[in-house]
Structures are given as C-alpha cells and as structure tokens.
Write an enzyme that holds these catalytic residues in place. Structure first.
Site, mmCIF file in Angstrom:
data_model
loop_
_atom_site.group_PDB
_atom_site.id
_atom_site.type_symbol
_atom_site.label_atom_id
_atom_site.label_comp_id
_atom_site.label_asym_id
_atom_site.label_seq_id
_atom_site.Cartn_x
_atom_site.Cartn_y
_atom_site.Cartn_z
ATOM 1 N N GLU A 27 0.829 -1.211 0.000
ATOM 2 C CA GLU A 27 0.000 0.000 0.000
ATOM 3 C C GLU A 27 0.862 1.259 0.000
ATOM 4 O O GLU A 27 2.081 1.189 0.188
ATOM 5 C CB GLU A 27 -0.937 0.006 1.212
ATOM 6 C CG GLU A 27 -0.194 0.035 2.539
ATOM 7 C CD GLU A 27 -0.973 0.739 3.640
ATOM 8 O OE1 GLU A 27 -1.413 1.893 3.424
ATOM 9 O OE2 GLU A 27 -1.129 0.150 4.724
ATOM 10 N N LYS A 88 -5.384 10.667 0.941
ATOM 11 C CA LYS A 88 -5.452 9.318 1.512
ATOM 12 C C LYS A 88 -6.675 8.676 0.874
ATOM 13 O O LYS A 88 -7.801 9.153 1.050
ATOM 14 C CB LYS A 88 -5.600 9.439 3.030
ATOM 15 C CG LYS A 88 -5.854 8.135 3.750
ATOM 16 C CD LYS A 88 -6.027 8.373 5.249
ATOM 17 C CE LYS A 88 -6.651 7.148 5.892
ATOM 18 N NZ LYS A 88 -7.081 7.401 7.277
ATOM 19 N N VAL A 108 -5.504 0.395 2.930
ATOM 20 C CA VAL A 108 -5.702 -1.052 2.773
ATOM 21 C C VAL A 108 -6.916 -1.307 1.872
ATOM 22 O O VAL A 108 -6.849 -2.109 0.939
ATOM 23 C CB VAL A 108 -5.860 -1.742 4.152
ATOM 24 C CG1 VAL A 108 -6.344 -3.177 3.991
ATOM 25 C CG2 VAL A 108 -4.535 -1.703 4.907
ATOM 26 N N ASP A 144 -11.540 -0.554 5.673
ATOM 27 C CA ASP A 144 -10.717 -1.763 5.480
ATOM 28 C C ASP A 144 -11.506 -3.017 5.860
ATOM 29 O O ASP A 144 -11.368 -4.063 5.216
ATOM 30 C CB ASP A 144 -9.459 -1.724 6.364
ATOM 31 C CG ASP A 144 -8.506 -0.595 5.993
ATOM 32 O OD1 ASP A 144 -8.734 0.070 4.967
ATOM 33 O OD2 ASP A 144 -7.537 -0.391 6.747
ATOM 34 N N LYS A 161 -3.734 -1.924 15.485
ATOM 35 C CA LYS A 161 -3.177 -1.183 16.606
ATOM 36 C C LYS A 161 -4.140 -1.069 17.766
ATOM 37 O O LYS A 161 -5.338 -0.915 17.570
ATOM 38 C CB LYS A 161 -2.860 0.224 16.129
ATOM 39 C CG LYS A 161 -1.407 0.508 16.111
ATOM 40 C CD LYS A 161 -1.179 1.871 15.562
ATOM 41 C CE LYS A 161 -0.801 1.785 14.111
ATOM 42 N NZ LYS A 161 -1.786 1.432 13.198
#
Ligand code: PSU
Ligand code: MN
Length: 305
Positions: A27, A88, A108, A144, A161
């Site tokens: 990515e 983005k 992603v 995602d 995360k």
C-alpha cells in the site's frame, strides 16, 4: 483489461502476472500519511527489496494524477514520499480521485481493490484500520473491514493497533465473514506488541498451511479477503504498558483538537511517534518488513499448490 486508460500496471508486474510468478502488493498510505520523510521512502524501498529477495515481485499501488497505478519505480516512490497535499484514498475516494486527476496513497481498502483488479492475491501492510475506540457511538469503522468482506485478496498484517477497539474490530470481521489466521500464534497481535489477549479463530504455523486455506476459500467460490495476523518479532516489540500510556494521551489530544474522519489514523500515528520518542516508528518499520517477508513466502507456496 478494460479501463486501460485509467489503470496502469508496470512492465515487471505485468510480466510476473502473465507468467504465474508470485506477486505481492504494497500500500502507499503508509508512505503518504503513515510515516515521515525520509523514513517512509527508506521503508518503501526496503519492503520492495525484501519481497524481491524472497523470490516474489513487489507491486506498490497508488493513484498518480488520476491513474490507478500498480507497480511504481523509485522516482515515483520518492515523489509520493516527499509529496505534500497527497490524498489518503480508500474505496470512497477512488472514483473522485480518478475523475479529478488527483494523486494519493491508497489505504488497505483502496489497495485491495486495485490489487484484485490487477489479479494480485497477496498484499503486505503494517496494520489494518478497524473499529475506533468509541466507534459504537461515532460509527468510525474503517472501510478496510468492509473491504476484507468483499474483495478477494489476502492481507498480511501485524493485526491492528491498540489505538483501536480490538474486540469490536474482530466482531466486525466475523460479521463480514473474514477468516483471521494467526501465524504461529493463538492470539490476535496488537501491532506494536505481539499479544492482545484476544483469541484468533484459526492458527497456522507454515506459509504453506496459510496458502491452503486461501486456496480452499477461493476455490469454493467464497469471495472476500483473508486477514493474516503476523505478530511483531519479540526483539522489535514495545512494552504494552508504554504503548497503552501513549495511546491514552494520543487519543486525548485527538479529541481535544476535534480530529475526525480520515484524519484520525494519521494523527494518532504521528502522536504515537512523538510520545514514544520514535520507538513506535522503528517498531512499525520492523513489523511491516516482517509482513512483507511472510507475504512473499505465502505467495510462493500458493503458486506451488
Ligand atoms: N495503520 C498503520 N499505518 C497506516 C495505516 C494503518 O499502522 O498507515 C493506514 C492504512 O493505509 C489503513 C488506513 O488502511 O490507515 C486506515 O485508515 P482509517 O482508520 O481512516 O480507515
Ligand atoms: Mn475512520
């Protein structure tokens, strides 16, 4: 392929795909929004090299001046790494970016879409987006997760995360029918450290065993992605306590500044880097390399089945 004007696959990747060589997608939001310059460029180059060394062909994916690009050269990677004002790009942003001739890093979800268009089945990243803490109220659930439910690409990650709500992230993956495979682990990894305490539904200890699961899924006509959760190596991981303290402060700062929408994840990543004095960035580079290596091995095993 139709849409030839809108999609460009570079020669090396095209050749690999047509001769059945293993190809691994990468990515580019990690380059444009996930890491500072020059670490982002160094990492992008290292990842490509890692995949090549493992006998697969890397294909970094991005949108450049409105063209969907699969496979970039060094100069293009550098432009993305240095660039300012880059977007983005997740699923919702692809069509506007193409129509308006924009450039940006694919997340992603965006990368999975372009990988599938090109016929690439394997994709290495750092961590996926998930349900944000408080997501049950804010509805901030990463695209995602929904992409994994519908696009047939295997995503090799270090889990998600702990800035996210990991139990709810796993719930949403289950709802969308996404197999989550722990590589040599029974626990879902938490990106900067290897154990979240949450069980993964499936464990596999060899790249070949993962390739078999992928083959079974797709040959049964079960469309959609698979999430492979590869824990950060012990030597590179950060203490969970330190990470948790930094997360709490990063989240406080985000809410004080009213950061919302697509800005949340890049903001938290940058805040974590500052709060850990760069240790989160070092860990991030190490885990994404580890994922690139595993992705190449799975891709190789898959071609041998
Ligand atoms: N996690 C990271 N680094 C990243 C991202 C996630 O450790 O750079 C990026 C990925 O591109 C991911 C995106 O797809 O953030 C998720 O953004 P959001 O939470 O806005 O869906
Ligand atoms: Mn979001």
């Amino acid at each position: 392929m139709k849409n030839q004007k809108k999609v460009k696959i570079n020669k090396k990747v095209m050749k690999a795909l047509s001769s059945g060589q293993p190809v691994v997608a990468l990515e580019s939001t990690i380059i444009t929004h996930g890491m500072p310059y020059p670490k982002n460029l160094e990492t992008a180059l290292t990842l490509e090299e890692t995949i090549s060394r493992e006998g697969a062909v890397p294909a970094t994916i991005a949108v450049i001046e409105g063209r969907l690009r699969i496979g970039l050269d060094e100069k293009e990677l550098e432009e993305l790494a240095r660039g300012t004002g880059l977007q983005k790009i997740s699923r919702r942003d692809l069509a506007p970016a193409v129509a308006q001739g924009r450039s940006g890093g694919t997340t992603v979800s965006g990368t999975m879409i372009l990988a599938e268009m090109a016929g690439i089945k394997f994709f290495a990243t750092g961590g996926i987006g998930g349900v944000h803490r408080g997501g049950e109220k804010s509805m901030d659930v990463s695209a995602d997760l929904l992409e994994l439910g519908q696009t047939s690409v295997a995503v090799i990650s270090a889990g998600a995360k702990a800035i996210l709500d990991l139990p709810r992230t796993l719930e949403v993956l289950e709802t969308h029918g996404v197999p989550v495979i722990g590589y040599r682990t029974d626990e879902f990894p938490a990106f900067y450290y290897s154990r979240s305490g949450l069980p993964v539904p499936v464990r596999a200890d060899r790249p070949r065993d993962i390739a078999r699961i992928l083959e079974a899924k797709w040959s049964l006509g079960l469309a959609g992605g698979v999430l492979i959760a590869n824990p950060i190596p012990e030597k590179d991981s950060l203490p969970a306590g330190e990470v948790e303290r930094a997360i709490v402060r990063a989240l406080e700062e985000a809410s004080r500044r009213e950061i919302a929408g697509a800005k949340v994840t890049p903001f938290l990543l940058a805040a974590m880097e500052e709060l850990t004095e760069g240790r989160s960035l070092t860990a991030n580079v190490a885990l994404v390399r580890n994922n690139a290596r595993l992705a190449a091995r799975i891709a190789r095993e898959y071609t041998r089945l």
